[in-house]
Scaffold this motif. Structure first.
Motif, PDB file in Angstrom:
ATOM      1  N   THR A  77      39.327  44.002  26.204  1.00 12.56           N
ATOM      2  CA  THR A  77      40.531  45.319  25.866  1.00 12.56           C
ATOM      3  C   THR A  77      41.582  45.022  27.330  1.00 12.56           C
ATOM      4  O   THR A  77      40.907  44.220  28.113  1.00 12.56           O
ATOM      5  CB  THR A  77      39.492  46.669  26.103  1.00 12.56           C
ATOM      6  N   TRP A  78      42.402  45.614  26.944  1.00 11.06           N
ATOM      7  CA  TRP A  78      43.401  45.617  27.782  1.00 11.06           C
ATOM      8  C   TRP A  78      42.400  46.355  29.507  1.00 11.06           C
ATOM      9  O   TRP A  78      42.510  45.755  30.913  1.00 11.06           O
ATOM     10  CB  TRP A  78      44.249  46.618  27.843  1.00 11.06           C
ATOM     11  N   ARG A  79      41.154  47.402  29.058  1.00 14.36           N
ATOM     12  CA  ARG A  79      41.464  47.836  30.290  1.00 14.36           C
ATOM     13  C   ARG A  79      39.798  47.160  31.076  1.00 14.36           C
ATOM     14  O   ARG A  79      39.013  47.855  31.653  1.00 14.36           O
ATOM     15  CB  ARG A  79      40.969  49.956  30.152  1.00 14.36           C
ATOM     16  N   SER A  80      39.683  46.342  30.464  1.00 16.64           N
ATOM     17  CA  SER A  80      38.028  45.763  30.763  1.00 16.64           C
ATOM     18  C   SER A  80      37.947  44.970  31.381  1.00 16.64           C
ATOM     19  O   SER A  80      37.427  43.594  32.014  1.00 16.64           O
ATOM     20  CB  SER A  80      37.167  45.444  29.224  1.00 16.64           C
ATOM     21  N   CYS A  81      40.026  44.368  31.481  1.00 16.41           N
ATOM     22  CA  CYS A  81      39.758  42.994  32.621  1.00 16.41           C
ATOM     23  C   CYS A  81      40.902  44.062  33.199  1.00 16.41           C
ATOM     24  O   CYS A  81      42.515  44.405  33.203  1.00 16.41           O
ATOM     25  CB  CYS A  81      41.019  42.458  31.341  1.00 16.41           C
ATOM     26  N   GLU A  82      40.650  42.947  34.562  1.00 15.13           N
ATOM     27  CA  GLU A  82      41.231  44.015  35.762  1.00 15.13           C
ATOM     28  C   GLU A  82      41.909  42.176  36.307  1.00 15.13           C
ATOM     29  O   GLU A  82      41.424  41.764  37.609  1.00 15.13           O
ATOM     30  CB  GLU A  82      40.400  44.895  36.907  1.00 15.13           C
ATOM     31  N   ILE A  83      43.785  42.795  37.427  1.00 18.61           N
ATOM     32  CA  ILE A  83      43.659  41.980  37.657  1.00 18.61           C
ATOM     33  C   ILE A  83      43.895  42.809  39.422  1.00 18.61           C
ATOM     34  O   ILE A  83      44.837  43.492  39.126  1.00 18.61           O
ATOM     35  CB  ILE A  83      45.313  40.844  37.038  1.00 18.61           C
ATOM     36  N   THR A  84      43.640  41.957  40.283  1.00 21.33           N
ATOM     37  CA  THR A  84      43.518  42.177  41.655  1.00 21.33           C
ATOM     38  C   THR A  84      43.562  41.671  42.520  1.00 21.33           C
ATOM     39  O   THR A  84      43.954  39.959  42.302  1.00 21.33           O
ATOM     40  CB  THR A  84      42.605  43.972  41.733  1.00 21.33           C
ATOM     41  N   ASN A  85      43.910  41.712  44.291  1.00 23.71           N
ATOM     42  CA  ASN A  85      44.381  40.498  45.180  1.00 23.71           C
ATOM     43  C   ASN A  85      43.903  40.354  45.961  1.00 23.71           C
ATOM     44  O   ASN A  85      42.628  41.559  46.743  1.00 23.71           O
ATOM     45  CB  ASN A  85      45.651  41.145  45.234  1.00 23.71           C
ATOM     46  N   LEU A  86      43.120  39.609  46.396  1.00 25.06           N
ATOM     47  CA  LEU A  86      42.378  39.253  47.322  1.00 25.06           C
ATOM     48  C   LEU A  86      43.151  39.638  49.186  1.00 25.06           C
ATOM     49  O   LEU A  86      44.679  39.971  48.280  1.00 25.06           O
ATOM     50  CB  LEU A  86      41.930  37.889  47.867  1.00 25.06           C
ATOM     51  N   PRO A  87      42.411  40.273  50.203  1.00 23.03           N
ATOM     52  CA  PRO A  87      42.999  40.595  50.886  1.00 23.03           C
ATOM     53  C   PRO A  87      43.920  40.040  52.052  1.00 23.03           C
ATOM     54  O   PRO A  87      45.548  39.657  52.237  1.00 23.03           O
ATOM     55  CB  PRO A  87      42.239  40.625  52.232  1.00 23.03           C
ATOM     56  N   SER A  88      44.175  38.232  51.388  1.00 24.88           N
ATOM     57  CA  SER A  88      45.136  37.261  51.309  1.00 24.88           C
ATOM     58  C   SER A  88      46.753  37.283  50.460  1.00 24.88           C
ATOM     59  O   SER A  88      47.307  36.390  50.843  1.00 24.88           O
ATOM     60  CB  SER A  88      44.340  35.819  51.665  1.00 24.88           C
ATOM     61  N   GLY A  89      46.332  38.081  49.691  1.00 26.35           N
ATOM     62  CA  GLY A  89      47.016  38.104  48.248  1.00 26.35           C
ATOM     63  C   GLY A  89      47.227  37.209  46.950  1.00 26.35           C
ATOM     64  O   GLY A  89      47.293  37.793  45.816  1.00 26.35           O
ATOM     65  N   GLN A  90      46.225  36.603  47.467  1.00 27.55           N
ATOM     66  CA  GLN A  90      45.450  35.827  45.900  1.00 27.55           C
ATOM     67  C   GLN A  90      44.808  36.715  44.610  1.00 27.55           C
ATOM     68  O   GLN A  90      44.291  37.491  44.993  1.00 27.55           O
ATOM     69  CB  GLN A  90      44.230  34.722  46.460  1.00 27.55           C
ATOM     70  N   PRO A  91      45.453  36.303  43.843  1.00 28.25           N
ATOM     71  CA  PRO A  91      45.568  37.319  42.552  1.00 28.25           C
ATOM     72  C   PRO A  91      44.255  36.755  41.763  1.00 28.25           C
ATOM     73  O   PRO A  91      44.008  35.511  41.913  1.00 28.25           O
ATOM     74  CB  PRO A  91      46.495  37.011  41.511  1.00 28.25           C
ATOM     75  N   VAL A  92      43.134  37.064  40.856  1.00 24.24           N
ATOM     76  CA  VAL A  92      41.588  37.416  41.374  1.00 24.24           C
ATOM     77  C   VAL A  92      41.659  38.813  40.170  1.00 24.24           C
ATOM     78  O   VAL A  92      42.123  39.243  39.480  1.00 24.24           O
ATOM     79  CB  VAL A  92      40.695  37.693  42.320  1.00 24.24           C
ATOM     80  N   ILE A  93      41.175  37.755  38.869  1.00 23.98           N
ATOM     81  CA  ILE A  93      40.425  38.512  37.391  1.00 23.98           C
ATOM     82  C   ILE A  93      38.892  39.568  37.637  1.00 23.98           C
ATOM     83  O   ILE A  93      38.143  38.370  38.389  1.00 23.98           O
ATOM     84  CB  ILE A  93      39.979  37.495  36.558  1.00 23.98           C
TER      85      ILE A  93
END
Length: 130
Positions: A77-93
């Protein structure tokens, strides 16, 4: 071993039109609470930056759903998957709920990259099986 690859390109103008029609309801449908907070902050200071943030998250979630081979159906679902960033700026799931449980049970690991330009946001996801 590669389990799946997903890519998505999103027209930022299409996201903007949907946002104008549906307002915050659309944003709440696509973003987790943490992503929503970032979107709100960016949109308040720089409306176009907030719009591109929303478009990159939409694109990354679409690419992830393709990489795991299930599209937008349970447990994805849209809300079960979050795209955030590490302090370095690298995006992670970051996954939540049933999707997280399913993903971990499969022994999977995901890598994501996002980019945006004036009119487009694009994402690429590689899912590996341990």
């Amino acid at each position: 071993m590669i389990y799946g690859i997903g890519t998505d390109i999103c027209d930022v103008r299409r996201i903007e039109a949907t946002l104008q029609r549906q307002g915050e309801r659309f944003v709440r449908k696509v973003l987790t609470d943490a992503e929503f907070a970032v979107w709100q902050t960016r949109s308040t200071r720089w409306p176009h930056r907030g719009l591109r943030y929303l478009a990159t998250r939409f694109s990354a979630k679409e690419a992830f759903s393709k990489a795991v081979g299930m599209g937008m159906r349970m447990p994805m679902t849209w809300r079960s998957c979050e795209i955030t960033n590490l302090p370095s700026g690298q995006p992670v799931i970051v996954l939540h709920g049933e999707l997280k449980t399913w993903f971990e049970a499969q022994g999977l690991r995901a890598h994501v990259t996002v980019t945006d330009e004036t009119d487009y946001a694009a994402s690429f996801v590689v899912v590996e099986k341990n």
